[in-house]
Design a protein around this motif. Structure first.
Motif, PDB file in Angstrom:
ATOM      1  N   SER A  45      13.349 -45.559 -18.614  1.00 51.90           N
ATOM      2  CA  SER A  45      12.844 -44.392 -17.878  1.00 51.90           C
ATOM      3  C   SER A  45      11.782 -44.771 -16.855  1.00 51.90           C
ATOM      4  CB  SER A  45      12.264 -43.359 -18.847  1.00 51.90           C
ATOM      5  OG  SER A  45      13.261 -42.864 -19.688  1.00 51.90           O
ATOM      6  N   ARG A  46      10.940 -45.709 -17.213  1.00 53.66           N
ATOM      7  CA  ARG A  46       9.866 -46.127 -16.303  1.00 53.66           C
ATOM      8  C   ARG A  46      10.459 -46.695 -15.013  1.00 53.66           C
ATOM      9  NH1 ARG A  46       4.321 -47.722 -16.775  1.00 53.66           N
ATOM     10  NH2 ARG A  46       4.411 -46.883 -18.855  1.00 53.66           N
ATOM     11  N   ASN A  47      11.459 -47.555 -15.150  1.00 54.87           N
ATOM     12  CA  ASN A  47      12.092 -48.142 -13.961  1.00 54.87           C
ATOM     13  C   ASN A  47      12.861 -47.096 -13.164  1.00 54.87           C
ATOM     14  OD1 ASN A  47      11.107 -50.714 -14.376  1.00 54.87           O
ATOM     15  ND2 ASN A  47      12.856 -51.353 -15.599  1.00 54.87           N
ATOM     16  N   ALA A  48      13.499 -46.162 -13.854  1.00 54.49           N
ATOM     17  CA  ALA A  48      14.255 -45.110 -13.161  1.00 54.49           C
ATOM     18  C   ALA A  48      13.312 -44.245 -12.319  1.00 54.49           C
ATOM     19  CB  ALA A  48      15.011 -44.249 -14.164  1.00 54.49           C
ATOM     20  N   LEU A  49      12.147 -43.886 -12.860  1.00 53.56           N
ATOM     21  CA  LEU A  49      11.177 -43.082 -12.115  1.00 53.56           C
ATOM     22  C   LEU A  49      10.597 -43.863 -10.945  1.00 53.56           C
ATOM     23  CD1 LEU A  49       9.260 -41.159 -14.920  1.00 53.56           C
ATOM     24  CD2 LEU A  49      10.896 -40.250 -13.277  1.00 53.56           C
ATOM     25  N   ARG A  50      10.336 -45.138 -11.177  1.00 59.08           N
ATOM     26  CA  ARG A  50       9.808 -45.982 -10.098  1.00 59.08           C
ATOM     27  C   ARG A  50      10.816 -46.045  -8.944  1.00 59.08           C
ATOM     28  NH1 ARG A  50       8.567 -50.597 -12.908  1.00 59.08           N
ATOM     29  NH2 ARG A  50       6.535 -49.738 -13.392  1.00 59.08           N
ATOM     30  N   SER A  51      12.085 -46.204  -9.288  1.00 59.35           N
ATOM     31  CA  SER A  51      13.135 -46.273  -8.278  1.00 59.35           C
ATOM     32  C   SER A  51      13.291 -44.935  -7.541  1.00 59.35           C
ATOM     33  CB  SER A  51      14.451 -46.654  -8.950  1.00 59.35           C
ATOM     34  OG  SER A  51      15.497 -46.656  -8.034  1.00 59.35           O
ATOM     35  N   ARG A  52      13.270 -43.841  -8.294  1.00 56.98           N
ATOM     36  CA  ARG A  52      13.375 -42.517  -7.677  1.00 56.98           C
ATOM     37  C   ARG A  52      12.221 -42.275  -6.720  1.00 56.98           C
ATOM     38  NH1 ARG A  52      11.317 -37.554 -10.883  1.00 56.98           N
ATOM     39  NH2 ARG A  52       9.448 -38.577 -10.147  1.00 56.98           N
ATOM     40  N   ASN A  53      11.008 -42.614  -7.148  1.00 59.10           N
ATOM     41  CA  ASN A  53       9.832 -42.387  -6.309  1.00 59.10           C
ATOM     42  C   ASN A  53       9.882 -43.242  -5.041  1.00 59.10           C
ATOM     43  OD1 ASN A  53       9.018 -40.610  -8.247  1.00 59.10           O
ATOM     44  ND2 ASN A  53       7.370 -41.889  -9.052  1.00 59.10           N
ATOM     45  N   GLU A  54      10.386 -44.466  -5.158  1.00 59.62           N
ATOM     46  CA  GLU A  54      10.528 -45.319  -3.981  1.00 59.62           C
ATOM     47  C   GLU A  54      11.545 -44.718  -3.015  1.00 59.62           C
ATOM     48  OE1 GLU A  54       9.822 -48.206  -1.282  1.00 59.62           O
ATOM     49  OE2 GLU A  54       8.661 -47.733  -3.073  1.00 59.62           O
ATOM     50  N   ASP A  55      12.629 -44.177  -3.554  1.00 61.23           N
ATOM     51  CA  ASP A  55      13.641 -43.520  -2.726  1.00 61.23           C
ATOM     52  C   ASP A  55      13.036 -42.322  -1.998  1.00 61.23           C
ATOM     53  OD1 ASP A  55      16.156 -43.063  -1.629  1.00 61.23           O
ATOM     54  OD2 ASP A  55      16.802 -41.816  -3.324  1.00 61.23           O
ATOM     55  N   ILE A  56      12.220 -41.563  -2.693  1.00 60.33           N
ATOM     56  CA  ILE A  56      11.550 -40.402  -2.083  1.00 60.33           C
ATOM     57  C   ILE A  56      10.639 -40.861  -0.947  1.00 60.33           C
ATOM     58  CG2 ILE A  56       9.810 -38.599  -2.488  1.00 60.33           C
ATOM     59  CD1 ILE A  56      11.088 -38.235  -5.305  1.00 60.33           C
ATOM     60  N   ARG A  57       9.863 -41.920  -1.188  1.00 56.76           N
ATOM     61  CA  ARG A  57       8.956 -42.436  -0.145  1.00 56.76           C
ATOM     62  C   ARG A  57       9.734 -42.908   1.087  1.00 56.76           C
ATOM     63  NH1 ARG A  57       6.812 -45.011  -4.612  1.00 56.76           N
ATOM     64  NH2 ARG A  57       5.048 -43.893  -5.459  1.00 56.76           N
ATOM     65  N   LEU A  58      10.843 -43.614   0.843  1.00 55.88           N
ATOM     66  CA  LEU A  58      11.649 -44.114   1.961  1.00 55.88           C
ATOM     67  C   LEU A  58      12.243 -42.969   2.780  1.00 55.88           C
ATOM     68  CD1 LEU A  58      13.498 -47.119   0.274  1.00 55.88           C
ATOM     69  CD2 LEU A  58      11.748 -47.230   2.056  1.00 55.88           C
ATOM     70  N   GLN A  59      12.746 -41.954   2.100  1.00 57.62           N
ATOM     71  CA  GLN A  59      13.322 -40.819   2.819  1.00 57.62           C
ATOM     72  C   GLN A  59      12.253 -40.046   3.583  1.00 57.62           C
ATOM     73  OE1 GLN A  59      16.209 -38.332   0.852  1.00 57.62           O
ATOM     74  NE2 GLN A  59      16.816 -40.011  -0.517  1.00 57.62           N
TER      75      GLN A  59
END
Length: 88
Positions: A45-59
């Motif tokens: 879950s920690r990695n999934a949230l980190r990845s989601r948040n990075e995707d949000i920042r990039l968008q």
């Protein structure tokens, strides 16, 4: 936490030592410091949230608005705002 019989776990010498202090009672033995995993490390879950948040920042950096990201990811406006403006 599960019950374990001390005779099945501890060497006889250690069991005799423990019995000098406690007999017939329950004892809680905490995990060693540093051996416990942080939240979400085992499940991913920690990695999934980190990845989601990075995707949000990039968008967001690519021009998506906070409102659009909020709708796309199903998160509150303020949550998206925290993500895009945090150092991450």
């Amino acid at each position: 936490m599960k019950y374990m019989n001390a005779e099945a776990v501890f060497p006889k010498r250690l069991l005799n030592e423990l019995q000098q202090y406690v007999q017939g009672d329950w004892i809680y033995i905490p995990t060693m410091k540093g051996s416990r995993k942080a939240w979400g490390e085992l499940s991913g879950s920690r990695n999934a949230l980190r990845s989601r948040n990075e995707d949000i920042r990039l968008q967001f950096a690519g021009g998506q608005s906070i409102e659009q990201l909020s709708s796309q990811f199903g998160l509150a406006y303020d949550t998206i705002k925290k993500i895009v403006y945090s150092k991450g």
